[in-house]
Design an enzyme around this catalytic site. Sequence first.
Site, mmCIF file in Angstrom:
data_model
loop_
_atom_site.group_PDB
_atom_site.id
_atom_site.type_symbol
_atom_site.label_atom_id
_atom_site.label_comp_id
_atom_site.label_asym_id
_atom_site.label_seq_id
_atom_site.Cartn_x
_atom_site.Cartn_y
_atom_site.Cartn_z
ATOM 1 N N SER A 120 1.274 -4.420 0.157
ATOM 2 C CA SER A 120 1.794 -5.787 0.069
ATOM 3 C C SER A 120 1.072 -6.505 -1.064
ATOM 4 C CB SER A 120 1.508 -6.501 1.388
ATOM 5 O OG SER A 120 1.614 -7.887 1.207
ATOM 6 N N SER A 121 1.753 -7.476 -1.665
ATOM 7 C CA SER A 121 1.118 -8.187 -2.787
ATOM 8 C C SER A 121 -0.053 -9.056 -2.324
ATOM 9 C CB SER A 121 2.149 -9.036 -3.531
ATOM 10 O OG SER A 121 2.751 -9.954 -2.667
ATOM 11 N N CYS A 122 -0.225 -9.238 -1.013
ATOM 12 C CA CYS A 122 -1.359 -10.047 -0.543
ATOM 13 C C CYS A 122 -2.688 -9.293 -0.613
ATOM 14 C CB CYS A 122 -1.123 -10.576 0.863
ATOM 15 S SG CYS A 122 -1.208 -9.300 2.096
ATOM 16 N N LYS A 166 -4.310 -3.163 4.610
ATOM 17 C CA LYS A 166 -3.458 -2.545 3.582
ATOM 18 C C LYS A 166 -4.301 -1.937 2.457
ATOM 19 C CE LYS A 166 0.720 -3.006 5.164
ATOM 20 N NZ LYS A 166 1.536 -1.805 5.425
ATOM 21 N N HIS A 197 8.565 -14.888 7.831
ATOM 22 C CA HIS A 197 8.197 -15.284 6.477
ATOM 23 C C HIS A 197 9.085 -16.471 6.068
ATOM 24 C CE1 HIS A 197 6.621 -11.091 6.392
ATOM 25 N NE2 HIS A 197 5.650 -11.706 5.734
ATOM 26 N N GLY A 241 12.007 -0.456 6.639
ATOM 27 C CA GLY A 241 12.390 0.874 7.117
ATOM 28 C C GLY A 241 13.902 1.011 7.226
ATOM 29 N N GLY A 285 12.416 -1.856 11.230
ATOM 30 C CA GLY A 285 11.942 -3.051 10.524
ATOM 31 C C GLY A 285 12.794 -3.328 9.295
HETATM 32 O O1 GFB Z 1 6.328 -16.314 3.612
HETATM 33 P P1 GFB Z 1 5.069 -16.927 4.087
HETATM 34 O O2 GFB Z 1 4.911 -17.120 5.543
HETATM 35 O O3 GFB Z 1 3.835 -16.088 3.635
HETATM 36 O O4 GFB Z 1 4.883 -18.371 3.406
HETATM 37 P P2 GFB Z 1 2.887 -15.864 2.361
HETATM 38 C C1 GFB Z 1 5.056 -18.604 2.031
HETATM 39 C C2 GFB Z 1 4.941 -20.079 1.744
HETATM 40 O O5 GFB Z 1 6.060 -20.777 2.297
HETATM 41 C C3 GFB Z 1 3.688 -20.769 2.329
HETATM 42 C C4 GFB Z 1 5.636 -21.911 3.021
HETATM 43 O O6 GFB Z 1 3.202 -21.692 1.387
HETATM 44 C C5 GFB Z 1 4.259 -21.501 3.554
HETATM 45 O O7 GFB Z 1 3.503 -22.644 3.940
HETATM 46 N N1 GFB Z 1 6.610 -22.267 4.058
HETATM 47 C C6 GFB Z 1 7.369 -23.390 4.060
HETATM 48 C C7 GFB Z 1 6.905 -21.578 5.173
HETATM 49 N N2 GFB Z 1 8.113 -23.461 5.166
HETATM 50 C C8 GFB Z 1 7.861 -22.339 5.877
HETATM 51 C C9 GFB Z 1 8.357 -21.846 7.128
HETATM 52 O O8 GFB Z 1 9.170 -22.449 7.803
HETATM 53 N N3 GFB Z 1 7.861 -20.640 7.527
HETATM 54 C C10 GFB Z 1 6.957 -19.919 6.784
HETATM 55 N N4 GFB Z 1 6.537 -18.733 7.244
HETATM 56 N N5 GFB Z 1 6.438 -20.393 5.622
HETATM 57 C C11 GFB Z 1 2.483 -13.710 3.673
HETATM 58 C C12 GFB Z 1 1.280 -13.048 4.255
HETATM 59 O O9 GFB Z 1 1.982 -14.730 2.924
HETATM 60 O O10 GFB Z 1 3.232 -12.901 2.796
HETATM 61 C C13 GFB Z 1 1.529 -11.669 4.668
HETATM 62 O O11 GFB Z 1 0.760 -13.858 5.268
HETATM 63 C C14 GFB Z 1 2.367 -10.890 3.664
HETATM 64 O O12 GFB Z 1 0.319 -11.049 4.888
HETATM 65 C C15 GFB Z 1 3.567 -11.662 3.235
HETATM 66 O O13 GFB Z 1 1.616 -10.557 2.532
HETATM 67 C C16 GFB Z 1 4.395 -10.957 2.201
HETATM 68 O O14 GFB Z 1 3.638 -15.399 1.154
HETATM 69 O O15 GFB Z 1 2.007 -17.043 2.132
#
Ligand code: GFB
Length: 309
Positions: free
Chosen positions: A108-110, A141, A180, A17, A14
Amino acid sequence: MDRQARVCVAGYKGLVGAAILRRLTSAGFTDIVKADRGEVDLTDQAATRRYFEHEKPAYVFLAAARVGGILANSTYPADFIRDNLLIQTNVIDAAHKTGVTKLLFLGSSCIYPKLAPQPLKEESLLTGALEETNEWYAIAKIAGIKMVQAYRRQYGFKGISLMPTNLFGPGDNFDLKTAHVLPALIRKFHEAKRDKSREVVVWGTGKPRREFMYVDDLADAALFLMERYDDEQFVNVGVGRDLTIAELAELVREVVGFDGAIQLDPSKPDGTPQKLLDLTRISALGFTPKTALREGIERTYRWYVERSG
Ligand code: GFB
């Protein structure tokens, strides 16, 4: 830590890792055992126990987890809560029962309440309701943190926990359905540039604030804490600065060199309004991350281009 000691990196394929593996190798560790799906199914209790009895590591970095972005978390809540609970329970228990000297668990910070005061202090844990999109992952977590603490209290097991902010870097997941935001934006801008598209769609309102850390800096922190920290209280690890998703999109657009427009899609979820970690604790221990955000994005983009062509 003795450089000849046997060190296990669980989840070495990952993002995290693999970075820990690079860090251990550069630090001169010579006896590294790697655990990923190919070697052992860590969701299987008996198989995990057998693996630990056979390999007998002295130190364990527990980076194996089911992770994903906001969409993956809300689409597969059962997978996120089950797999993470199983993996961490099996590994922590097997480590204790087979005499592991020390284990580092990655949270995780969540884990923090959705509306906890910013920057997020370790003391805010369990003071309020979680963000709905990822509460399943967060609950798992939190259980991992508590399990490490409980094993220390009851058995004297030397487990520590590190809470990283949002991470990115080479080896990240670029699948748009599960990624992400940072790798997703790198891919979207890269493909838009390649296909000469006029715009890139960014999910949400662009207003949420996030803090991003280059994964090799997190790996530095993991080794730093494994060597110098031994306490029940978990420790935040981040960079101390955040930015809006709209600002991040602009930065990635510049690094990739796409000259079209950014289109926000507010029908997609924003998630937590802000996630910025308080770093008082780790700073007092003497740790500072090295990589600036733009530099980390440039390195990750170079890696992505080399890999995807
Ligand atoms: O990184 P992300 O998926 O997770 O999204 P979180 C962060 C922000 O970016 C959100 C926006 O407000 C999304 O709506 N965003 C904009 C996008 N465009 C995109 C895109 O194309 N893809 C994605 N994925 N997001 C996660 C948690 O939360 O963070 C996990 O769900 C974990 O559990 C991780 O803690 C570190 O920061 O919102």
